[in-house]
Design a protein around this motif. Sequence first.
Motif, PDB file in Angstrom:
ATOM      1  N   GLN A  64       0.864  -1.186   0.000  1.00 39.63           N
ATOM      2  CA  GLN A  64       0.000   0.000   0.000  1.00 39.63           C
ATOM      3  C   GLN A  64       0.895   1.228   0.000  1.00 39.63           C
ATOM      4  O   GLN A  64       1.709   1.424   0.910  1.00 39.63           O
ATOM      5  N   SER A  65       0.747   2.039  -1.031  1.00 39.27           N
ATOM      6  CA  SER A  65       1.614   3.197  -1.195  1.00 39.27           C
ATOM      7  C   SER A  65       0.823   4.478  -0.996  1.00 39.27           C
ATOM      8  O   SER A  65      -0.410   4.510  -1.173  1.00 39.27           O
ATOM      9  N   ALA A  66       1.558   5.549  -0.645  1.00 45.40           N
ATOM     10  CA  ALA A  66       0.901   6.839  -0.441  1.00 45.40           C
ATOM     11  C   ALA A  66       0.547   7.505  -1.749  1.00 45.40           C
ATOM     12  O   ALA A  66      -0.135   8.530  -1.752  1.00 45.40           O
ATOM     13  N   GLU A  67       1.020   6.992  -2.842  1.00 41.09           N
ATOM     14  CA  GLU A  67       0.723   7.569  -4.151  1.00 41.09           C
ATOM     15  C   GLU A  67       0.377   6.449  -5.121  1.00 41.09           C
ATOM     16  O   GLU A  67       0.557   5.271  -4.839  1.00 41.09           O
ATOM     17  N   GLY A  68      -0.111   6.845  -6.297  1.00 41.09           N
ATOM     18  CA  GLY A  68      -0.469   5.861  -7.313  1.00 41.09           C
ATOM     19  C   GLY A  68      -1.949   5.536  -7.298  1.00 41.09           C
ATOM     20  O   GLY A  68      -2.662   5.801  -6.315  1.00 41.09           O
ATOM     21  N   ASN A  69      -2.404   5.013  -8.386  1.00 43.04           N
ATOM     22  CA  ASN A  69      -3.801   4.626  -8.505  1.00 43.04           C
ATOM     23  C   ASN A  69      -3.880   3.295  -9.231  1.00 43.04           C
ATOM     24  O   ASN A  69      -3.577   3.209 -10.413  1.00 43.04           O
ATOM     25  N   GLN A  71      -3.769   2.553  -4.976  1.00 42.81           N
ATOM     26  CA  GLN A  71      -2.699   2.658  -3.997  1.00 42.81           C
ATOM     27  C   GLN A  71      -2.296   1.298  -3.439  1.00 42.81           C
ATOM     28  O   GLN A  71      -1.222   1.166  -2.868  1.00 42.81           O
ATOM     29  N   GLN A  73      -1.330  -2.495  -4.286  1.00 43.39           N
ATOM     30  CA  GLN A  73      -0.862  -3.324  -5.391  1.00 43.39           C
ATOM     31  C   GLN A  73      -0.521  -4.714  -4.856  1.00 43.39           C
ATOM     32  O   GLN A  73      -0.074  -4.866  -3.721  1.00 43.39           O
ATOM     33  N   ARG A 112       7.651   5.346   0.272  1.00 46.39           N
ATOM     34  CA  ARG A 112       6.241   5.761   0.275  1.00 46.39           C
ATOM     35  C   ARG A 112       5.287   4.609   0.567  1.00 46.39           C
ATOM     36  O   ARG A 112       4.080   4.774   0.486  1.00 46.39           O
ATOM     37  N   SER A 182      -6.774  -3.874  -6.962  1.00 50.67           N
ATOM     38  CA  SER A 182      -7.423  -2.574  -7.150  1.00 50.67           C
ATOM     39  C   SER A 182      -8.869  -2.584  -6.676  1.00 50.67           C
ATOM     40  O   SER A 182      -9.504  -1.529  -6.616  1.00 50.67           O
TER      41      SER A 182
END
Length: 485
Positions: A64-69, A71, A73, A112, A182
């Motif tokens: 789980q990242s603070a950025e990306g869509n 978040q 993966q 992140r 997702s």
Amino acid sequence: MPMQTAEPSVTVSRLQSGVRRAEPMVWLSAGAVVLALMVLLGLLTLLASRGFPHFWPQPLIQLQSAEGNPQIQLGVILDRELDTKETLHRVLLHRGAEDYYDSPLLWIDEGRVTDRKVPESAVVIERKNQGPVFGFLQALETKKHSQALTGLSPLAQIARVETALSEGLPGAGGLLQLRLASGRVIEVSLEDLRTVYAPNAMTARDKIAHFFAAMGRFLGDSPRQGNSQGGVFPAILGTVILVILMALIVSPVGVLAAIYLQEYAYRGPVTRLVRIAVNNLAGVPSVVYGVFGLGFFVYAIGGSLDALLFEDRLPTPTLGSPGLLWSALTMALLTLPVVIVSTEEGLARVPTSLREGSLALGATRAETLWNVVLPAASPAILTGLILAIARATGEVAPLLLVGVAKYAPGLPVSGEFPYLHLDRQFMHLGFSVYDLGFQSTHIETVEGLVFATALLLVLIALLLNIAAVLLRSRLRNAFKPQEAV
């Protein structure tokens, strides 16, 4: 009696003296042998260490990242390196499901990442027509009923799916619902399902069983998804058949040419010129042989045979197109100088006294050649054949022009007459390595397959060479009594 004690000491003394005189050369020779063995072992170790993990079930990591869509993966970590600022690491995640993501690969900055899990319920679905899919099983639907899979253990979920497959539900239009990281829920047809497993929930025993099962599919299945999935069985078969055909063609031609040059040809300037030409042919780049094979064998000979024998099928070529026969002839031409030179050197080393003794006993020249000279030179002949096999197994450049294909729909052998289809294109392990390594869109996802295929190619070459070496040893042992005469 005194002679019996003095003679060994003299022999040992001479041997020690010879060793001392040749010590630098002995050490250099031994060092070269050790270096060659170390290079071979290093190559095999590298290929095995990078190829075998392709069959081992890799853990699925959820990041789980603070950025990306999105978040969150889910996938397999393929690589880890410093980012451009060289202060933080980033990981390369293989998300699978190329048909549901813009790209199956995603770089994620570890600085992140807010949460990292190894979910036990995550599964890998390998499909027949597409790449793998990573996610969480939701439900199993058929025309008769629907089964919810959420809440069950991974092993219980997989058991339900395997039961459905064993009961023939794929033919009834069964669907498997899978939730991606997702959050999107997709459906996978059971007819398209090849296997499903939960790597994070597998025990060591399960992983070992999966490893050998995956290797079996790799060796016995046909390639899929542009050769990036599935097995390499057609390439193995094509490589072995090509080498055998090449050996059957080049052996008699090369041996007969060497016999004529060594035993019958007048030793004049023409013979020396022929020998120089043969030696120089060994240094011609292999792609030149491919161009020659395409022009001479395929277009000239194949086109002429089409006009003579298959006129009713023209303009569609039958023999006037690249195929197995033209590839074998081209590779035989490529390796012919090696066989000629090796055989001629073997014939030259046969003592003249053997020939004279045979002729003195009343044998004809042909009988002497067949019964005395050729058996004595057989180890050298097989040495040339070993070198020819080694080169033909690994060569790819000429095959690109005269017969190899990225994917051949039919095998070179089948149950249909004439059983061995010399006009068909075929697959080759060397070309598969080239295609996977240099033509794949996402090389990181097939890197393990490249190393595994290269390892298989090296092992096949070693097996073919070992078989020839064993045959040479048997012939050498069989000839030992004649040497003592």
